[in-house]
Design an enzyme around this catalytic site. Structure first.
Site, PDB file in Angstrom:
ATOM      1  N   ASP A  44      -0.369  -5.333   3.047  1.00 57.91           N
ATOM      2  CA  ASP A  44      -0.944  -4.183   3.755  1.00 57.91           C
ATOM      3  C   ASP A  44      -0.250  -4.143   5.114  1.00 57.91           C
ATOM      4  OD1 ASP A  44      -2.408  -2.177   4.876  1.00 57.91           O
ATOM      5  OD2 ASP A  44      -4.347  -2.942   4.180  1.00 57.91           O
ATOM      6  N   ILE A  90      -0.320  -2.022   7.716  1.00 54.09           N
ATOM      7  CA  ILE A  90      -1.259  -1.791   8.823  1.00 54.09           C
ATOM      8  C   ILE A  90      -2.641  -1.678   8.191  1.00 54.09           C
ATOM      9  CG2 ILE A  90      -2.025  -0.243  10.661  1.00 54.09           C
ATOM     10  CD1 ILE A  90       0.789   0.653  11.124  1.00 54.09           C
ATOM     11  N   ASP A  91      -3.474  -2.663   8.394  1.00 53.74           N
ATOM     12  CA  ASP A  91      -4.853  -2.532   7.925  1.00 53.74           C
ATOM     13  C   ASP A  91      -5.684  -2.071   9.109  1.00 53.74           C
ATOM     14  OD1 ASP A  91      -6.988  -2.731   6.021  1.00 53.74           O
ATOM     15  OD2 ASP A  91      -7.723  -4.313   7.341  1.00 53.74           O
ATOM     16  N   THR A  99      -5.579   1.691   9.704  1.00 52.12           N
ATOM     17  CA  THR A  99      -4.743   2.811  10.165  1.00 52.12           C
ATOM     18  C   THR A  99      -5.544   3.775  11.043  1.00 52.12           C
ATOM     19  OG1 THR A  99      -3.280   2.646   8.277  1.00 52.12           O
ATOM     20  CG2 THR A  99      -3.336   4.781   9.378  1.00 52.12           C
ATOM     21  N   GLU A 138       0.815  -1.217   0.000  1.00 50.89           N
ATOM     22  CA  GLU A 138       0.000   0.000   0.000  1.00 50.89           C
ATOM     23  C   GLU A 138       0.848   1.266   0.000  1.00 50.89           C
ATOM     24  OE1 GLU A 138      -2.770   0.579   3.247  1.00 50.89           O
ATOM     25  OE2 GLU A 138      -3.469   2.453   2.348  1.00 50.89           O
ATOM     26  N   ASP A 160      -6.049  -5.114   0.602  1.00 48.95           N
ATOM     27  CA  ASP A 160      -7.069  -5.307   1.646  1.00 48.95           C
ATOM     28  C   ASP A 160      -7.678  -6.714   1.594  1.00 48.95           C
ATOM     29  OD1 ASP A 160      -7.158  -2.622   2.757  1.00 48.95           O
ATOM     30  OD2 ASP A 160      -8.122  -2.005   0.897  1.00 48.95           O
TER      31      ASP A 160
HETATM   32  C1  IPD Z   1      -8.717   0.507   5.132  1.00 50.82           C
HETATM   33  C2  IPD Z   1      -9.501  -0.310   6.113  1.00 50.82           C
HETATM   34  C3  IPD Z   1     -10.922   0.143   6.122  1.00 50.82           C
HETATM   35  C4  IPD Z   1     -11.544   0.088   4.732  1.00 50.82           C
HETATM   36  C5  IPD Z   1     -10.709   0.884   3.740  1.00 50.82           C
HETATM   37  C6  IPD Z   1      -9.283   0.408   3.756  1.00 50.82           C
HETATM   38  P1  IPD Z   1      -6.145   0.906   5.694  1.00 50.82           P
HETATM   39  O1  IPD Z   1      -7.393   0.059   5.096  1.00 50.82           O
HETATM   40  O2  IPD Z   1      -9.446  -1.687   5.798  1.00 50.82           O
HETATM   41  O3  IPD Z   1     -11.666  -0.671   6.960  1.00 50.82           O
HETATM   42  O4  IPD Z   1     -12.802   0.635   4.771  1.00 50.82           O
HETATM   43  O5  IPD Z   1     -11.250   0.744   2.443  1.00 50.82           O
HETATM   44  O6  IPD Z   1      -8.534   1.211   2.874  1.00 50.82           O
HETATM   45  O7  IPD Z   1      -6.059   2.149   4.881  1.00 50.82           O
HETATM   46  O8  IPD Z   1      -6.428   1.144   7.113  1.00 50.82           O
HETATM   47  O9  IPD Z   1      -5.036  -0.034   5.397  1.00 50.82           O
HETATM   48 CA    CA Z   2      -6.073  -1.751   4.269  1.00 54.89          CA
HETATM   49 CA    CA Z   3      -2.864   0.003   5.316  1.00 52.21          CA
HETATM   50 CA    CA Z   4      -4.383   3.336   4.146  1.00 48.56          CA
END
Ligand code: IPD
Ligand code: CA
Ligand code: CA
Ligand code: CA
Length: 286
Positions: free
Chosen positions: A89, A91-92, A94, A69, A219
């Protein structure tokens, strides 16, 4: 046929290490910036953890390709070729991380010839490890996972997420879709702020379905293998085969519930993750 077990072992090791870095970083002061929109957040930890994961894996597998990402945000082309490719990813969740809301994960998927081979997701707050390898089942801390067998949508719990795009047209469609799911009626609809962990909840049988528009390949790559290996379905919101780059997904424990969700959804249009429409990240739909 190649055996990717060694790569999976390495993914587990680096996911645990990365998860520990995230767990430490959550207790420290964070430098928070925004990317595409004011709600599209990034911290130094996101970038450091991605660097840690990619440099570790690259030193072990120098011939492999990487999609991450934060590298994509920094301009590295997001492209899935036939080469062995890691989809990361760091940190999913963030936004959750910024608020210390305990739904944050590291996600590492691996594809060869555009087919997903394995996925590893590490829940940084409770140290839960989800793993799956194509044809070998899905596991949470070593215990086999099984999706919900529920076919009746009126007895289902549904998860969804909203991305960073919050213009009023997008919100209207998002809320319209949610209203349809609530008035199905389902038992409820939840938003937890981490698409990878939402998908792991479907894989674990704690929710019957998940859908989202606007997510990226990082994701869903790892979680797609985990759900399929737990016996569930992951597909496009049109009902067609999942295309990892299309930025839309429906996942469910059963085909019946997936089909129901697909019929309800009004699409929200996002661009593809890659710029080449022929670069379809096809993944076989069981
Ligand atoms: C996000 C999270 C969030 C989702 C977003 C993602 P990130 O990832 O998974 O729940 O709604 O579409 O982009 O940006 O925290 O890695
Ligand atoms: Ca994510
Ligand atoms: Ca992320
Ligand atoms: Ca992000």
């Amino acid at each position: 046929m190649e055996d990717w077990a060694q790569c999976l072992d390495e993914a587990v090791r680096v996911a645990r290490r990365a998860g520990q870095v995230v767990a430490c970083a959550v207790q420290q002061e964070k430098c928070v910036r925004s990317k595409s929109t004011p709600t599209d957040l990034v911290t130094e930890a996101d970038q450091q953890v991605e660097e840690l994961i990619i440099s570790t894996l690259r030193s072990r597998f120098p011939e492999h390709r990487f999609i991450g990402e934060e590298s994509s945000a920094a301009g590295v082309k997001c492209e899935l070729t036939d080469s062995p490719t890691w989809i990361i990813d760091p940190i999913d969740g963030t936004c959750n991380f910024v608020h210390s809301f305990p739904m944050v994960a590291v996600s590492i998927g691996f594809a060869v010839r555009k087919e997903l081979e394995f996925g590893v997701i590490y829940h940084c707050f409770d140290e839960t490890l989800y793993t799956a390898r194509k044809g070998h089942g899905a596991f949470r801390n070593g215990v086999r996972l099984q999706v919900s067998k529920e076919k009746d949508v009126s007895k289902s719990l549904v998860l969804t997420e909203i991305g960073a795009k919050r213009d009023s047209a997008t919100l209207d469609i998002f809320l319209g879709n949610m209203k349809k799911m609530l008035s199905a009626p389902t038992h409820g609809v939840r938003i937890i702020g981490s698409s990878t962990l939402a998908l792991c909840l479907v894989a674990s049988g704690s929710a019957e379905a998940y859908y989202q528009f606007g997510l990226h390949c990082w994701d869903i790559a790892a979680a797609t293998v985990i759900i399929r290996e737990a016996g569930g379905v992951v597909m496009d919101t049109t009902g067609n085969t999942l295309d990892l780059m299309s930025r839309r997904v429906v996942a469910a424990g059963t085909r019946e519930i997936a089909d129901y969700v697909v019929k309800q959804l009004q699409p929200i249009n996002y661009g593809r993750d890659d710029s080449d429409p022929d670069n379809l990240a096809l993944t076989s739909d069981p």
